[in-house]
Design a protein around this motif. Structure first.
Motif, short mmCIF file in Angstrom:
data_model
loop_
_atom_site.label_atom_id
_atom_site.label_comp_id
_atom_site.label_asym_id
_atom_site.label_seq_id
_atom_site.Cartn_x
_atom_site.Cartn_y
_atom_site.Cartn_z
N LEU A 1 -93.72 107.28 -8.20
CA LEU A 1 -95.03 106.67 -8.38
C LEU A 1 -95.05 105.24 -7.83
O LEU A 1 -96.05 104.81 -7.23
CB LEU A 1 -95.40 106.67 -9.87
CG LEU A 1 -95.71 108.04 -10.47
CD1 LEU A 1 -95.69 107.97 -12.00
CD2 LEU A 1 -97.06 108.55 -9.98
N ILE A 2 -93.97 104.52 -8.03
CA ILE A 2 -93.89 103.17 -7.49
C ILE A 2 -93.75 103.20 -5.97
O ILE A 2 -94.36 102.39 -5.25
CB ILE A 2 -92.70 102.42 -8.14
CG1 ILE A 2 -92.98 102.21 -9.64
CG2 ILE A 2 -92.45 101.08 -7.46
CD1 ILE A 2 -91.81 101.65 -10.43
N LEU A 3 -92.96 104.16 -5.47
CA LEU A 3 -92.79 104.28 -4.02
C LEU A 3 -94.10 104.61 -3.31
O LEU A 3 -94.31 104.21 -2.17
CB LEU A 3 -91.75 105.35 -3.71
CG LEU A 3 -90.28 104.95 -3.82
CD1 LEU A 3 -89.37 106.13 -3.54
CD2 LEU A 3 -89.96 103.80 -2.86
N ALA A 4 -94.99 105.36 -3.98
CA ALA A 4 -96.28 105.69 -3.37
C ALA A 4 -97.05 104.43 -3.04
O ALA A 4 -97.67 104.33 -1.96
CB ALA A 4 -97.08 106.59 -4.32
N VAL A 5 -97.04 103.46 -3.96
CA VAL A 5 -97.73 102.19 -3.71
C VAL A 5 -96.99 101.42 -2.61
O VAL A 5 -97.62 100.81 -1.74
CB VAL A 5 -97.82 101.36 -5.00
CG1 VAL A 5 -98.44 99.99 -4.73
CG2 VAL A 5 -98.64 102.11 -6.05
N ALA A 6 -95.66 101.45 -2.64
CA ALA A 6 -94.87 100.76 -1.61
C ALA A 6 -95.15 101.34 -0.22
O ALA A 6 -95.27 100.60 0.76
CB ALA A 6 -93.38 100.86 -1.94
N ILE A 7 -95.28 102.66 -0.14
CA ILE A 7 -95.61 103.31 1.14
C ILE A 7 -96.98 102.86 1.62
O ILE A 7 -97.17 102.54 2.80
CB ILE A 7 -95.55 104.84 0.99
CG1 ILE A 7 -94.11 105.30 0.80
CG2 ILE A 7 -96.16 105.53 2.22
CD1 ILE A 7 -93.98 106.76 0.40
N LEU B 1 -98.19 90.98 -3.14
CA LEU B 1 -97.03 91.70 -3.65
C LEU B 1 -97.00 91.72 -5.18
O LEU B 1 -96.66 92.76 -5.78
CB LEU B 1 -95.74 91.07 -3.11
CG LEU B 1 -95.46 91.32 -1.63
CD1 LEU B 1 -94.26 90.51 -1.16
CD2 LEU B 1 -95.22 92.81 -1.36
N VAL B 2 -97.37 90.61 -5.82
CA VAL B 2 -97.42 90.58 -7.29
C VAL B 2 -98.47 91.57 -7.78
O VAL B 2 -98.21 92.35 -8.72
CB VAL B 2 -97.72 89.15 -7.80
CG1 VAL B 2 -98.05 89.18 -9.29
CG2 VAL B 2 -96.54 88.24 -7.55
N PHE B 3 -99.64 91.56 -7.17
CA PHE B 3 -100.72 92.47 -7.58
C PHE B 3 -100.27 93.92 -7.44
O PHE B 3 -100.40 94.71 -8.38
CB PHE B 3 -101.96 92.21 -6.73
CG PHE B 3 -103.18 92.97 -7.16
CD1 PHE B 3 -104.18 92.36 -7.89
CD2 PHE B 3 -103.34 94.33 -6.85
CE1 PHE B 3 -105.30 93.06 -8.30
CE2 PHE B 3 -104.45 95.03 -7.25
CZ PHE B 3 -105.44 94.39 -7.98
N LEU B 4 -99.77 94.28 -6.27
CA LEU B 4 -99.41 95.68 -6.02
C LEU B 4 -98.21 96.12 -6.86
O LEU B 4 -98.15 97.28 -7.28
CB LEU B 4 -99.11 95.88 -4.53
CG LEU B 4 -100.33 95.80 -3.60
CD1 LEU B 4 -99.89 95.94 -2.15
CD2 LEU B 4 -101.37 96.87 -3.94
N THR B 5 -97.28 95.21 -7.13
CA THR B 5 -96.14 95.56 -7.96
C THR B 5 -96.58 95.86 -9.39
O THR B 5 -96.16 96.87 -9.98
CB THR B 5 -95.11 94.41 -7.97
OG1 THR B 5 -94.63 94.19 -6.64
CG2 THR B 5 -93.93 94.76 -8.87
N LEU B 6 -97.42 94.99 -9.95
CA LEU B 6 -97.91 95.23 -11.31
C LEU B 6 -98.77 96.49 -11.37
O LEU B 6 -98.68 97.27 -12.31
CB LEU B 6 -98.71 94.01 -11.79
CG LEU B 6 -97.91 92.72 -11.98
CD1 LEU B 6 -98.84 91.56 -12.32
CD2 LEU B 6 -96.85 92.90 -13.06
N PHE B 7 -99.59 96.69 -10.34
CA PHE B 7 -100.41 97.90 -10.26
C PHE B 7 -99.53 99.15 -10.19
O PHE B 7 -99.81 100.17 -10.84
CB PHE B 7 -101.32 97.81 -9.03
CG PHE B 7 -102.04 99.10 -8.69
CD1 PHE B 7 -102.99 99.63 -9.56
CD2 PHE B 7 -101.78 99.76 -7.50
CE1 PHE B 7 -103.66 100.81 -9.24
CE2 PHE B 7 -102.44 100.93 -7.18
CZ PHE B 7 -103.38 101.45 -8.05
N ALA B 8 -98.44 99.08 -9.42
CA ALA B 8 -97.54 100.23 -9.26
C ALA B 8 -96.86 100.60 -10.57
O ALA B 8 -96.57 101.77 -10.82
CB ALA B 8 -96.49 99.92 -8.19
N ILE B 9 -96.60 99.60 -11.42
CA ILE B 9 -95.89 99.84 -12.68
C ILE B 9 -96.77 100.54 -13.71
O ILE B 9 -96.26 101.26 -14.59
CB ILE B 9 -95.36 98.51 -13.24
CG1 ILE B 9 -94.26 97.96 -12.33
CG2 ILE B 9 -94.85 98.64 -14.66
CD1 ILE B 9 -93.83 96.55 -12.67
N MET B 10 -98.07 100.38 -13.62
CA MET B 10 -98.98 100.84 -14.68
C MET B 10 -98.94 102.35 -14.90
O MET B 10 -98.91 102.82 -16.04
CB MET B 10 -100.42 100.41 -14.37
CG MET B 10 -100.68 98.94 -14.55
SD MET B 10 -100.47 98.44 -16.28
CE MET B 10 -99.35 97.09 -16.07
#
Length: 222
Positions: free
Chosen positions: A6-12, A149-158
């Protein structure tokens, strides 16, 4: 592994946005249409029948509550959940309203993942284009790389957090049908809005139509 995926999907999504930051990503509407159709299909084929079977006669109220909740979230996110960000800002402060609304959306969409592999795939496919759109928005709005990066990282964790809470909290498990029904309402609103907005003037081109049919067939056989 599900949490990592799920986190990798946002990273991709972020990586793709970096590649296309200086040129138009013409395939994005097709990818978005595919993701909307796939999320809608996985919801209808797997999650909806189970919720109606286990949730009792008033389960439709919770589905409607999810739809209404997503409408409220759209008011603050300006449509980011279904692929459009219409926020205009002069200052480059952290977009808190967008973050909160997207975080609530992402948290709830993590609840039904536990025990539902097809829904997991549907959310993965949904997250990648949304992450692309968010990253492209931040780049075009000249937000700093740190903010992005902060926004997307926090979003990815949710979403992994939502899945973790459902797996670990007995209270959520006791009301799993109702909680999943709210998630269904959110999925229905988001996925159908993606499909409607993908068809300008109610016209689908052949590429988008093919993507939608492929998504439906793929979801059915998963």
């Amino acid at each position: 592994m599900e949490y990592i995926a799920l986190i990798l999907a946002v990273a991709i999504g972020y990586g793709v946005a970096r590649v296309f930051q200086k040129r138009e990503f013409v395939q994005l509407p097709i990818i978005l249409a595919f993701s909307g159709a796939f999320l809608l299909s996985t919801t209808l084929f797997e999650l909806l029948p189970e919720v109606f079977e286990n949730g009792g006669e008033h389960i439709g109220v919770f589905i409607m509550a999810g739809i209404l909740l997503q409408i409220v979230l759209d008011f603050f996110s300006k449509g980011a959940e279904h692929g459009h960000v219409h926020i205009h800002t002069e200052q480059k402060a952290f977009p808190l309203a967008l973050f909160i609304s997207l975080s609530v959306h992402a948290l709830i969409e993590g609840f039904p993942i536990t025990g539902h592999d097809t829904i997991f795939y549907g959310i993965i496919v949904h997250k990648i284009p949304i992450a692309i759109i968010l990253a492209l928005f931040f780049q075009k709005a000249n937000f700093s790389n740190t903010t992005t990066l902060v926004f997307l990282t926090l979003f990815a964790i949710m979403t992994p957090l939502g899945s973790f809470l459902m797996a670990e909290l007995p209270l959520l498990q006791s009301y799993a049908a109702q909680v999943n029904a709210i998630a269904i309402g959110i999925f229905l609103h988001v996925s159908t809005t993606i499909l409607f907005e993908s068809s300008k003037n109610h016209n689908f081109n052949l590429s988008k139509m093919t993507a939608v049919f492929l998504a439906v067939v793929l979801a059915y056989f998963l």
